[in-house]
Write a protein that holds these residues in place. Structure first.
Motif, PDB file in Angstrom:
ATOM      1  N   ALA A  22     -27.363 -31.582  15.357  1.00 23.00           N
ATOM      2  CA  ALA A  22     -26.906 -30.212  15.112  1.00 23.00           C
ATOM      3  C   ALA A  22     -25.670 -30.167  14.207  1.00 23.00           C
ATOM      4  CB  ALA A  22     -26.586 -29.526  16.443  1.00 23.00           C
ATOM      5  N   TYR A  23     -25.041 -31.321  14.012  1.00 16.55           N
ATOM      6  CA  TYR A  23     -23.798 -31.378  13.234  1.00 16.55           C
ATOM      7  C   TYR A  23     -23.988 -32.078  11.885  1.00 16.55           C
ATOM      8  CZ  TYR A  23     -22.044 -30.390  17.907  1.00 16.55           C
ATOM      9  OH  TYR A  23     -21.844 -29.840  19.142  1.00 16.55           O
ATOM     10  N   GLN A  24     -25.237 -32.329  11.498  1.00 16.34           N
ATOM     11  CA  GLN A  24     -25.495 -33.068  10.263  1.00 16.34           C
ATOM     12  C   GLN A  24     -25.160 -32.231   9.034  1.00 16.34           C
ATOM     13  OE1 GLN A  24     -29.234 -35.083  10.199  1.00 16.34           O
ATOM     14  NE2 GLN A  24     -28.882 -36.033   8.210  1.00 16.34           N
ATOM     15  N   GLN A  25     -24.596 -32.896   8.034  1.00 14.82           N
ATOM     16  CA  GLN A  25     -24.243 -32.265   6.771  1.00 14.82           C
ATOM     17  C   GLN A  25     -24.778 -33.114   5.629  1.00 14.82           C
ATOM     18  OE1 GLN A  25     -20.234 -30.955   6.267  1.00 14.82           O
ATOM     19  NE2 GLN A  25     -20.046 -30.139   8.353  1.00 14.82           N
ATOM     20  N   PRO A  30     -26.076 -42.469  -1.867  1.00 19.16           N
ATOM     21  CA  PRO A  30     -27.387 -43.056  -1.557  1.00 19.16           C
ATOM     22  C   PRO A  30     -27.334 -44.138  -0.481  1.00 19.16           C
ATOM     23  CG  PRO A  30     -26.587 -43.875  -3.656  1.00 19.16           C
ATOM     24  CD  PRO A  30     -25.656 -42.772  -3.250  1.00 19.16           C
ATOM     25  N   TYR A  31     -26.141 -44.654  -0.191  1.00 16.85           N
ATOM     26  CA  TYR A  31     -25.996 -45.676   0.837  1.00 16.85           C
ATOM     27  C   TYR A  31     -25.831 -45.054   2.225  1.00 16.85           C
ATOM     28  CZ  TYR A  31     -25.275 -48.975  -3.001  1.00 16.85           C
ATOM     29  OH  TYR A  31     -25.428 -49.738  -4.125  1.00 16.85           O
ATOM     30  N   VAL A  32     -25.693 -43.736   2.277  1.00 15.08           N
ATOM     31  CA  VAL A  32     -25.499 -43.039   3.542  1.00 15.08           C
ATOM     32  C   VAL A  32     -26.831 -42.517   4.066  1.00 15.08           C
ATOM     33  CG1 VAL A  32     -24.438 -41.022   4.636  1.00 15.08           C
ATOM     34  CG2 VAL A  32     -23.102 -42.424   3.055  1.00 15.08           C
ATOM     35  N   GLU A  33     -27.165 -42.903   5.292  1.00 17.41           N
ATOM     36  CA  GLU A  33     -28.404 -42.447   5.914  1.00 17.41           C
ATOM     37  C   GLU A  33     -28.226 -41.078   6.566  1.00 17.41           C
ATOM     38  OE1 GLU A  33     -30.503 -45.521   7.920  1.00 17.41           O
ATOM     39  OE2 GLU A  33     -31.478 -44.150   9.317  1.00 17.41           O
ATOM     40  N   ALA A  34     -27.032 -40.833   7.102  1.00 18.52           N
ATOM     41  CA  ALA A  34     -26.764 -39.531   7.713  1.00 18.52           C
ATOM     42  C   ALA A  34     -25.254 -39.337   7.801  1.00 18.52           C
ATOM     43  CB  ALA A  34     -27.385 -39.441   9.102  1.00 18.52           C
ATOM     44  N   PHE A  35     -24.831 -38.072   7.674  1.00 18.73           N
ATOM     45  CA  PHE A  35     -23.412 -37.740   7.733  1.00 18.73           C
ATOM     46  C   PHE A  35     -23.230 -36.536   8.651  1.00 18.73           C
ATOM     47  CE2 PHE A  35     -19.786 -35.273   6.005  1.00 18.73           C
ATOM     48  CZ  PHE A  35     -18.777 -36.194   6.287  1.00 18.73           C
ATOM     49  N   PHE A  36     -22.255 -36.633   9.585  1.00 24.95           N
ATOM     50  CA  PHE A  36     -22.029 -35.571  10.563  1.00 24.95           C
ATOM     51  C   PHE A  36     -20.552 -35.202  10.618  1.00 24.95           C
ATOM     52  CE2 PHE A  36     -25.137 -38.706  11.964  1.00 24.95           C
ATOM     53  CZ  PHE A  36     -26.298 -37.951  12.110  1.00 24.95           C
ATOM     54  N   LYS A  37     -20.282 -33.954  10.992  1.00 24.26           N
ATOM     55  CA  LYS A  37     -18.923 -33.512  11.258  1.00 24.26           C
ATOM     56  C   LYS A  37     -18.906 -32.768  12.586  1.00 24.26           C
ATOM     57  CE  LYS A  37     -16.143 -33.287   7.100  1.00 24.26           C
ATOM     58  NZ  LYS A  37     -15.240 -32.444   6.287  1.00 24.26           N
ATOM     59  N   VAL A  38     -18.110 -33.288  13.537  1.00 23.11           N
ATOM     60  CA  VAL A  38     -18.056 -32.685  14.860  1.00 23.11           C
ATOM     61  C   VAL A  38     -16.652 -32.847  15.428  1.00 23.11           C
ATOM     62  CG1 VAL A  38     -18.987 -34.834  15.839  1.00 23.11           C
ATOM     63  CG2 VAL A  38     -19.022 -32.733  17.198  1.00 23.11           C
ATOM     64  N   ASP A  39     -16.112 -31.774  15.970  1.00 28.31           N
ATOM     65  CA  ASP A  39     -14.786 -31.810  16.604  1.00 28.31           C
ATOM     66  C   ASP A  39     -13.706 -32.370  15.674  1.00 28.31           C
ATOM     67  OD1 ASP A  39     -16.057 -30.898  18.913  1.00 28.31           O
ATOM     68  OD2 ASP A  39     -16.375 -32.937  19.668  1.00 28.31           O
ATOM     69  N   GLY A  40     -13.820 -32.079  14.378  1.00 30.16           N
ATOM     70  CA  GLY A  40     -12.831 -32.585  13.437  1.00 30.16           C
ATOM     71  C   GLY A  40     -12.999 -34.046  13.088  1.00 30.16           C
ATOM     72  N   VAL A  41     -14.092 -34.652  13.516  1.00 28.18           N
ATOM     73  CA  VAL A  41     -14.366 -36.068  13.250  1.00 28.18           C
ATOM     74  C   VAL A  41     -15.531 -36.182  12.268  1.00 28.18           C
ATOM     75  CG1 VAL A  41     -15.053 -38.287  14.240  1.00 28.18           C
ATOM     76  CG2 VAL A  41     -13.515 -36.770  15.511  1.00 28.18           C
ATOM     77  N   SER A  42     -15.351 -36.992  11.234  1.00 29.52           N
ATOM     78  CA  SER A  42     -16.435 -37.281  10.287  1.00 29.52           C
ATOM     79  C   SER A  42     -17.122 -38.566  10.722  1.00 29.52           C
ATOM     80  CB  SER A  42     -15.877 -37.447   8.871  1.00 29.52           C
ATOM     81  OG  SER A  42     -15.293 -36.253   8.422  1.00 29.52           O
ATOM     82  N   ILE A  43     -18.445 -38.536  10.801  1.00 28.35           N
ATOM     83  CA  ILE A  43     -19.221 -39.706  11.222  1.00 28.35           C
ATOM     84  C   ILE A  43     -20.212 -40.030  10.117  1.00 28.35           C
ATOM     85  CG2 ILE A  43     -20.750 -40.671  12.980  1.00 28.35           C
ATOM     86  CD1 ILE A  43     -19.605 -38.546  14.924  1.00 28.35           C
ATOM     87  N   THR A  44     -20.069 -41.203   9.528  1.00 27.15           N
ATOM     88  CA  THR A  44     -20.924 -41.618   8.417  1.00 27.15           C
ATOM     89  C   THR A  44     -21.787 -42.783   8.852  1.00 27.15           C
ATOM     90  OG1 THR A  44     -19.138 -40.995   6.893  1.00 27.15           O
ATOM     91  CG2 THR A  44     -20.963 -42.282   5.992  1.00 27.15           C
TER      92      THR A  44
END
Length: 299
Positions: A22-25, A30-44
């Motif tokens: 639900a937090y995917q952006q 091209p090396y990134v499979e998925a990127f998320f932002k949740v609670d002020g945290v970036s997850i790559t």
């Protein structure tokens, strides 16, 4: 800001993607499979299986997926064997001359070429060597170079920037513009000139932003070829600017901020007044007051 990295297997990758769906952006890397932002945290989530957590509460999310502080740190995870952007600046400690900041994109396939040129931290190379290899690096390596002339430097300081925030702005802009050229780094390393907390505090004031995580590491120019390339190109730019200003003002402008700079500044003041220093020097340095004192004593 915390910057934490773990390595996961395919099963864990699918669990992470499902958990944060639900937090995917979007991400253009091209090396990134998925990127998320949740609670002020970036997850790559990288295709390689590495997961980068960046933000004040990064550890809370990383621990859900096996992060252990005593076993995994960002610095241990950084590697030369990935596509990397590295940045460095030259001129920060010199009274005369501008401030040069360069971001360079280096891949493992460039390493042999760089080592054949003797690429190293620019502080370990002679200026003659730097001026010889910098044109070759500029031709071969994708990079973004920015030069803030003394006149422009003094203007932005007058507008409220300080010696640290102006560097944050330049490093961020150089990386932003290089990313706009289409390069795809898996890591971005800045030769640390302040704390991550300070960097991100000043970064919040900048308009141009990018989602890629950034690591600040001390003495990075001696550890990563991407940073070393930037230090060499930046040093060459700084020397070229110093030579040009010397020609224009009619004095040989020294690098650094020692006593020699005080006496040259005094002579420029005597001939051109403050306008001469505004064009050639960083006025907020103590050298300005020292030069004014030397001039008053001479009178």
């Amino acid at each position: 800001m915390n910057n934490l990295v773990i390595t996961v297997d395919k099963r864990q990758k699918e669990k992470i993607k499902a958990y944060y769906t639900a937090y995917q952006q979007p991400s253009n890397n091209p090396y990134v499979e998925a990127f998320f932002k949740v609670d002020g945290v970036s997850i790559t989530l990288y295709q390689s299986g590495k997961v980068m957590f960046q933000g004040e509460h990064a550890n809370l999310h990383a621990q859900k997926w096996g992060y252990q502080a005593e076993k995994t740190t960002p610095k241990q995870d950084l590697s030369q064997q990935v596509p990397m952007i590295g940045t460095d600046e030259v001129g920060n400690g010199s009274y005369f001359g501008g401030l040069a900041v360069v971001a360079s994109f280096v891949t493992p396939s460039d390493h042999a070429f760089l080592k054949s040129l003797g690429v190293d931290d620019s502080k370990r190379l002679t200026d003659q060597k730097i001026c010889q290899i910098a044109p070759l690096l500029k031709e071969k390596i994708p990079h973004q170079a920015l030069l803030l002339t003394p006149k422009k430097y003094n203007e932005v300081i007058e507008r409220g920037y300080n010696a640290v925030s102006v560097k944050v702005a330049l490093h961020n802009q150089a990386i932003f513009l290089l990313l706009q050229k289409g390069v795809a780094p898996e890591q971005i390393v800045i030769d640390a000139f302040t704390s991550s907390k300070n960097y991100n505090r000043y970064l919040a004031q900048e308009a141009n932003r990018f989602p890629n995580p950034v690591t600040l590491e001390e003495k990075a120019e001696g550890k990563y070829l991407a940073v070393a390339v930037s230090s060499i190109i930046a040093r060459a730019m700084f020397l070229e600017n110093l030579a040009q200003l010397s020609h224009e003002i009619g004095y040989s402008l020294p690098s650094g901020a020692g006593k020699k700079s005080d006496y040259v500044a005094r002579d420029i003041l005597a001939q051109y007044g403050m306008a001469g220093l505004e064009k050639t020097a960083k006025l907020h340095f103590a050298n300005t007051q020292k030069a004014q004192a030397l001039l008053s004593h001479r009178k």
